[in-house]
Motif scaffolding. Structure first.
Motif, mmCIF file in Angstrom:
data_model
loop_
_atom_site.group_PDB
_atom_site.id
_atom_site.type_symbol
_atom_site.label_atom_id
_atom_site.label_comp_id
_atom_site.label_asym_id
_atom_site.label_seq_id
_atom_site.Cartn_x
_atom_site.Cartn_y
_atom_site.Cartn_z
ATOM 1 N N GLY A 157 10.373 -10.740 -0.879
ATOM 2 C CA GLY A 157 9.148 -11.462 -0.577
ATOM 3 C C GLY A 157 8.007 -10.574 -0.124
ATOM 4 O O GLY A 157 7.159 -10.990 0.652
ATOM 5 N N GLY A 158 7.981 -9.336 -0.586
ATOM 6 C CA GLY A 158 6.915 -8.409 -0.222
ATOM 7 C C GLY A 158 7.212 -7.559 0.990
ATOM 8 O O GLY A 158 6.398 -6.747 1.404
ATOM 9 N N LEU A 159 8.391 -7.721 1.587
ATOM 10 C CA LEU A 159 8.745 -6.941 2.772
ATOM 11 C C LEU A 159 9.471 -5.641 2.437
ATOM 12 O O LEU A 159 9.803 -4.867 3.337
ATOM 13 C CB LEU A 159 9.599 -7.785 3.720
ATOM 14 C CG LEU A 159 8.878 -9.000 4.313
ATOM 15 C CD1 LEU A 159 9.828 -9.790 5.194
ATOM 16 C CD2 LEU A 159 7.638 -8.586 5.085
ATOM 17 N N ALA A 160 9.706 -5.397 1.156
ATOM 18 C CA ALA A 160 10.352 -4.156 0.730
ATOM 19 C C ALA A 160 9.716 -3.698 -0.567
ATOM 20 O O ALA A 160 9.389 -4.509 -1.433
ATOM 21 C CB ALA A 160 11.856 -4.370 0.536
ATOM 22 N N GLY A 161 9.534 -2.403 -0.674
ATOM 23 C CA GLY A 161 9.009 -1.826 -1.893
ATOM 24 C C GLY A 161 10.025 -0.853 -2.460
ATOM 25 O O GLY A 161 10.779 -0.228 -1.718
ATOM 26 N N LYS A 162 10.044 -0.728 -3.770
ATOM 27 C CA LYS A 162 10.989 0.150 -4.444
ATOM 28 C C LYS A 162 10.225 0.958 -5.482
ATOM 29 O O LYS A 162 9.384 0.412 -6.204
ATOM 30 C CB LYS A 162 12.064 -0.700 -5.115
ATOM 31 C CG LYS A 162 13.174 0.056 -5.763
ATOM 32 C CD LYS A 162 14.197 -0.929 -6.302
ATOM 33 C CE LYS A 162 15.337 -0.233 -6.984
ATOM 34 N NZ LYS A 162 16.313 -1.198 -7.513
ATOM 35 N N VAL A 163 10.502 2.257 -5.538
ATOM 36 C CA VAL A 163 9.907 3.119 -6.550
ATOM 37 C C VAL A 163 11.061 3.729 -7.317
ATOM 38 O O VAL A 163 11.972 4.316 -6.730
ATOM 39 C CB VAL A 163 9.031 4.219 -5.911
ATOM 40 C CG1 VAL A 163 8.466 5.144 -6.982
ATOM 41 C CG2 VAL A 163 7.909 3.593 -5.095
ATOM 42 N N ASN A 164 11.017 3.574 -8.629
ATOM 43 C CA ASN A 164 12.137 3.997 -9.455
ATOM 44 C C ASN A 164 11.634 4.761 -10.662
ATOM 45 O O ASN A 164 10.638 4.384 -11.264
ATOM 46 C CB ASN A 164 12.914 2.749 -9.902
ATOM 47 C CG ASN A 164 14.284 3.062 -10.412
ATOM 48 O OD1 ASN A 164 14.824 4.133 -10.158
ATOM 49 N ND2 ASN A 164 14.857 2.142 -11.136
ATOM 50 N N GLU A 207 1.275 4.208 -2.794
ATOM 51 C CA GLU A 207 1.043 5.612 -2.462
ATOM 52 C C GLU A 207 2.269 6.467 -2.774
ATOM 53 O O GLU A 207 2.139 7.587 -3.275
ATOM 54 C CB GLU A 207 0.640 5.751 -0.994
ATOM 55 C CG GLU A 207 -0.755 5.212 -0.718
ATOM 56 C CD GLU A 207 -1.129 5.239 0.745
ATOM 57 O OE1 GLU A 207 -0.289 5.579 1.609
ATOM 58 O OE2 GLU A 207 -2.297 4.906 1.052
ATOM 59 N N LEU A 208 3.456 5.946 -2.486
ATOM 60 C CA LEU A 208 4.685 6.673 -2.816
ATOM 61 C C LEU A 208 4.808 6.861 -4.319
ATOM 62 O O LEU A 208 5.173 7.939 -4.800
ATOM 63 C CB LEU A 208 5.909 5.928 -2.273
ATOM 64 C CG LEU A 208 7.268 6.482 -2.665
ATOM 65 C CD1 LEU A 208 7.425 7.940 -2.251
ATOM 66 C CD2 LEU A 208 8.380 5.631 -2.072
ATOM 67 N N THR A 209 4.478 5.828 -5.074
ATOM 68 C CA THR A 209 4.522 5.924 -6.534
ATOM 69 C C THR A 209 3.616 7.054 -7.014
ATOM 70 O O THR A 209 4.024 7.891 -7.831
ATOM 71 C CB THR A 209 4.088 4.587 -7.175
ATOM 72 O OG1 THR A 209 4.958 3.555 -6.725
ATOM 73 C CG2 THR A 209 4.119 4.662 -8.691
ATOM 74 N N GLN A 210 2.400 7.096 -6.492
ATOM 75 C CA GLN A 210 1.457 8.132 -6.922
ATOM 76 C C GLN A 210 1.923 9.525 -6.509
ATOM 77 O O GLN A 210 1.814 10.469 -7.291
ATOM 78 C CB GLN A 210 0.059 7.843 -6.367
ATOM 79 C CG GLN A 210 -1.007 8.734 -6.976
ATOM 80 C CD GLN A 210 -1.065 8.609 -8.482
ATOM 81 O OE1 GLN A 210 -1.192 7.517 -9.018
ATOM 82 N NE2 GLN A 210 -0.959 9.726 -9.189
ATOM 83 N N GLN A 214 5.694 10.140 2.556
ATOM 84 C CA GLN A 214 5.201 8.768 2.695
ATOM 85 C C GLN A 214 5.865 8.030 3.848
ATOM 86 O O GLN A 214 5.247 7.179 4.476
ATOM 87 C CB GLN A 214 5.387 7.991 1.387
ATOM 88 C CG GLN A 214 4.615 6.700 1.349
ATOM 89 C CD GLN A 214 3.108 6.922 1.412
ATOM 90 O OE1 GLN A 214 2.589 7.832 0.776
ATOM 91 N NE2 GLN A 214 2.413 6.101 2.176
ATOM 92 N N LYS A 215 7.096 8.378 4.142
ATOM 93 C CA LYS A 215 7.823 7.729 5.239
ATOM 94 C C LYS A 215 7.056 7.871 6.550
ATOM 95 O O LYS A 215 6.922 6.899 7.309
ATOM 96 C CB LYS A 215 9.216 8.355 5.354
ATOM 97 C CG LYS A 215 10.016 7.903 6.542
ATOM 98 C CD LYS A 215 11.391 8.533 6.576
ATOM 99 C CE LYS A 215 11.310 10.020 6.729
ATOM 100 N NZ LYS A 215 12.606 10.687 6.887
ATOM 101 N N LEU A 269 0.826 -1.201 0.000
ATOM 102 C CA LEU A 269 0.000 0.000 0.000
ATOM 103 C C LEU A 269 0.866 1.259 0.000
ATOM 104 O O LEU A 269 0.645 2.185 -0.785
ATOM 105 C CB LEU A 269 -0.939 0.004 1.208
ATOM 106 C CG LEU A 269 -1.738 1.293 1.411
ATOM 107 C CD1 LEU A 269 -2.737 1.488 0.285
ATOM 108 C CD2 LEU A 269 -2.435 1.268 2.757
ATOM 109 N N ASN A 270 1.869 1.287 0.867
ATOM 110 C CA ASN A 270 2.718 2.466 0.963
ATOM 111 C C ASN A 270 3.589 2.646 -0.278
ATOM 112 O O ASN A 270 3.873 3.768 -0.681
ATOM 113 C CB ASN A 270 3.565 2.412 2.240
ATOM 114 C CG ASN A 270 2.791 2.888 3.434
ATOM 115 O OD1 ASN A 270 2.814 4.065 3.755
ATOM 116 N ND2 ASN A 270 2.060 1.993 4.077
#
Length: 124
Positions: A72-79, A36-39, A108-109, A32-33
């Motif tokens: 495994g879903g515990l980290a998200g990356k926006v690039n 949201e960060l991407t947007q 977002q943090k 989710l976060n």
């Protein structure tokens, strides 16, 4: 000129989190976060116009901002994948910075930390 955040001690944090909270619920918060960060980054990304860039492509930076999930879903990356993304974010000696990723991340943090605290309080 890359901007990278390196967090150490995540494996210990991961172990503590997984003791009391399911990995799926943590992954939901991370997903989710990340979305949201991407947007937020897309909303802040500058877009050239015909006036500022006659005959050029417009909105490539915004369209290049993509999320991905890791660990495994515990980290998200926006690039931002266009080759000039860093120059827009950081500026050059010829162009003023137009930050879009860092302000989005900073906002977002705080939300992410609140969401994780809420999850931990609810589950523990």
């Amino acid at each position: 000129m890359r901007c990278k955040i390196d967090m150490r001690g995540l494996s210990q944090l991961e172990k503590k989190l997984l003791k009391g909270v399911s990995k799926d619920k943590i992954s939901q918060v991370v997903r989710l976060n990340t979305a949201e960060l991407t947007q937020k980054a897309k909303d802040r990304a500058p877009v050239s116009t015909e006036k500022t860039n006659p005959g050029g492509a417009h909105g490539q930076l915004k369209r290049s901002i993509i999320p991905s999930m890791e660990s495994g879903g515990l980290a998200g990356k926006v690039n931002a994948t266009v080759d000039y993304a860093e120059y827009v974010e950081m500026g050059t000696r010829f162009m003023a910075a137009q930050p879009y990723m860092k302000p989005a991340f900073d906002q977002q943090k705080e939300i992410f930390l609140k969401d994780m605290k809420k999850l931990l309080m609810k589950e523990l």
